[in-house]
Design a protein around this motif. Structure first.
Motif, short mmCIF file in Angstrom:
data_model
loop_
_atom_site.label_atom_id
_atom_site.label_comp_id
_atom_site.label_asym_id
_atom_site.label_seq_id
_atom_site.Cartn_x
_atom_site.Cartn_y
_atom_site.Cartn_z
N LEU A 301 -4.12 0.78 6.72
CA LEU A 301 -2.72 1.05 6.43
C LEU A 301 -2.55 1.23 4.92
N GLN A 302 -2.07 2.41 4.53
CA GLN A 302 -1.81 2.65 3.11
C GLN A 302 -0.48 2.00 2.74
N PRO A 303 -0.44 1.21 1.65
CA PRO A 303 0.79 0.49 1.29
C PRO A 303 1.86 1.43 0.75
N SER A 304 3.09 1.04 0.98
CA SER A 304 4.22 1.84 0.50
C SER A 304 4.66 1.44 -0.91
N GLU A 305 4.15 0.30 -1.40
CA GLU A 305 4.49 -0.17 -2.75
C GLU A 305 3.23 -0.71 -3.43
N ALA A 306 3.20 -0.56 -4.74
CA ALA A 306 2.10 -1.13 -5.54
C ALA A 306 2.64 -1.46 -6.92
N GLU A 307 2.21 -2.58 -7.47
CA GLU A 307 2.70 -3.04 -8.78
C GLU A 307 1.54 -3.44 -9.68
N ALA A 308 1.76 -3.30 -10.95
CA ALA A 308 0.80 -3.81 -11.95
C ALA A 308 1.59 -4.38 -13.12
N GLY A 309 1.09 -5.48 -13.67
CA GLY A 309 1.72 -6.12 -14.82
C GLY A 309 0.84 -6.05 -16.05
N PHE A 310 1.45 -5.84 -17.20
CA PHE A 310 0.70 -5.68 -18.44
C PHE A 310 1.28 -6.55 -19.55
N ASP A 311 0.40 -7.17 -20.30
CA ASP A 311 0.78 -7.92 -21.49
C ASP A 311 0.61 -6.99 -22.68
#
Length: 462
Positions: A301-311
């Motif tokens: 299942l391909q996700p409908s949302e993706a997140e990344a956090g950066f400092d």
């Protein structure tokens, strides 16, 4: 008690004499082995270990235990003291060594009591045991960042008092909470308070960094922290289908773009063209995507949302507006179904003052405090390196925002940089040398008399 084998007065006298001599010997032995003189190296190191052993790790620091220890030290030095809680449960310990001329701007020696989390199983020694090994290294969280500095202030004052020195300017010591999570309930509220205004501060010393070579490092500014979170959205679907503009695809495009920018900044550092504190740094803090399952993630299942956090860290001479445009147009463009948010630090901390000038402290003849620091370090047989911009962020920024000169300085030479790392340590000999450096600095600062003619030392110009 019956004393057997004694006859007459002479016998009693001999026994009493022996008992008295034995008592004197045992008392002196006990004092030397268990209670060394307060000025001895053993006592100094013991106090440092005690402070390190107080577990003030975030998110549940034992602040009041640390405060009690510091107040006991203040009492032993006859320093004035008070505890202030701008936020309940987060005490600021404020100590004062009164100067003979209270009308002069005072000296503030700031440090924070909290430390960052640890992965205990990855440490050679327990991070709160303050273990002293055979090489003289003291292993503990906070040994470099920054309980060493707070105790070095106190030990330097102990030495100055023992020498008979009396300060002209009042010297304040502030031990603040919360620095490792932004300092908003500690130094920030303290710097904006009426209590701080009443101190009439003229200059602030705060933390610096260890130096791998023989030169101490000193910092006149620092980078502002931005916490960036980028979110991508796309159509969900079967894991076998090649979707265009999927959430993961778009997020990876952004990450590739960010990594190219990061490499361009890092190349300047590796080439020696800029110091680490002079470039914009970007490091990924987290990557979040996928559909969880009891055994891990759903793979088809391909996700409908993706997140990344950066400092992200922005230097005082950086261009924050250009960076924000880059984020909106290149790293998280709406055309790729992307959004972004900048966290609390971006909203609260700026690299520019109200006049649009970089928030930095002068390191030339216009700032007598800098000249005094250089001379004091030399007097203590230390070597000072080229002034730098601090690559991370410290509480000093809140005092600079008040228009005050603030210098970051942690006297740790020939020491690997281990703040926030596993097996953080400081060698006891370097710690003792640092006390000598602070003794020289505090004496110079507390004795400073401003020039009467040129006004170089006036508070407005500082």
């Amino acid at each position: 008690m019956e004393l057997k084998g004694c006859r007459g007065f002479a016998g009693w006298y001999s026994v009493l004499t022996l008992c008295l001599l034995s008592f004197i010997y045992m008392s002196s032995t006990s004092a030397s082995e268990e209670d060394p003189p307060s000025s001895s190296s053993a006592a100094i190191i013991s106090r440092f270990q005690h402070y390190l052993q107080i577990n003030t790790v975030q998110p549940n620091p034992k602040y009041h235990e640390a405060a009690d220890f510091l107040l006991a030290q203040a009492k032993s030095l006859s320093l004035e003291s008070q505890t202030i809680e701008f936020v309940e449960g987060k005490p600021v310990v404020l100590l004062k060594w009164p100067g003979s001329d209270p009308s002069l701007p005072s000296i503030l020696l700031n440090s924070h009591t909290d430390v960052v989390q640890v992965e205990q199983h990855k440490w050679t020694h327990h991070p709160f045991a303050a273990h002293l090994d055979s090489q003289g290294n003291i292993y503990a969280r906070g040994s470099q960042d920054m309980k060493c500095v707070g105790l070095q202030y106190l030990e330097a004052i102990r030495r100055l008092k023992a020498s008979g020195f009396r300060p002209l300017r009042s010297v304040y010591l502030s031990f603040v909470p919360d620095e490792e999570i932004g300092g908003h309930d500690g130094a920030e509220k303290f710097a904006k308070s009426d209590i701080f205004d009443d101190l009439n501060v003229g200059v602030v010393l705060d933390e610096g960094l260890a130096s791998p070579n023989e030169h101490y490092r000193a910092f006149y500014g620092e980078r502002s922290p931005w916490s960036l979170v980028i979110k991508a959205t796309g159509a969900p679907g079967h894991g076998s289908k090649l979707y265009d503009n999927s959430a993961m695809e778009n997020l990876l495009k952004s990450i590739e773009s960010i990594w190219r920018f990061r490499a361009s900044q890092f190349d300047l550092v590796k080439a020696g063209l800029k110091a680490e504190g002079e470039v914009i740094s970007v490091n990924m803090a987290f990557l979040k995507a996928g559909t969880p399952s009891p055994t891990g993630f759903v793979m088809n299942l391909q996700p409908s949302e993706a997140e990344a956090g950066f400092d992200i860290r922005v230097p005082p001479n950086g261009d924050p507006e250009a960076l924000e445009r880059r984020i909106a147009e290149e790293w998280a463009p709406a055309s790729r179904n992307m959004t972004f948010r900048l966290g609390q630090f971006k909203a609260k901390v700026s690299v520019l003052d109200k006049s649009g000038r970089p928030i930095i402290t002068a390191t030339d003849s216009t700032n007598p405090w800098w000249n005094l620091l250089e001379e004091a370090v030399r007097k203590a047989n230390g070597k000072l390196g080229k002034p730098e911009i601090f690559p991370a962020s410290t509480d000093a920024r809140y005092f600079r925002e008040r228009g005050l000169p603030a210098i970051g300085f942690s006297p740790m030479a020939n020491t690997p940089i281990l703040l926030h790392d596993h097996n953080e340590f400081l060698n006891k000999d370097e710690y003792l040398k640092g006390i000598e450096a602070y003794e020289s600095i505090i004496e110079a600062y507390a004795s400073y008399v401003e020039k009467a003619s040129g006004g170089d030392g006036s508070r407005d110009e500082l």
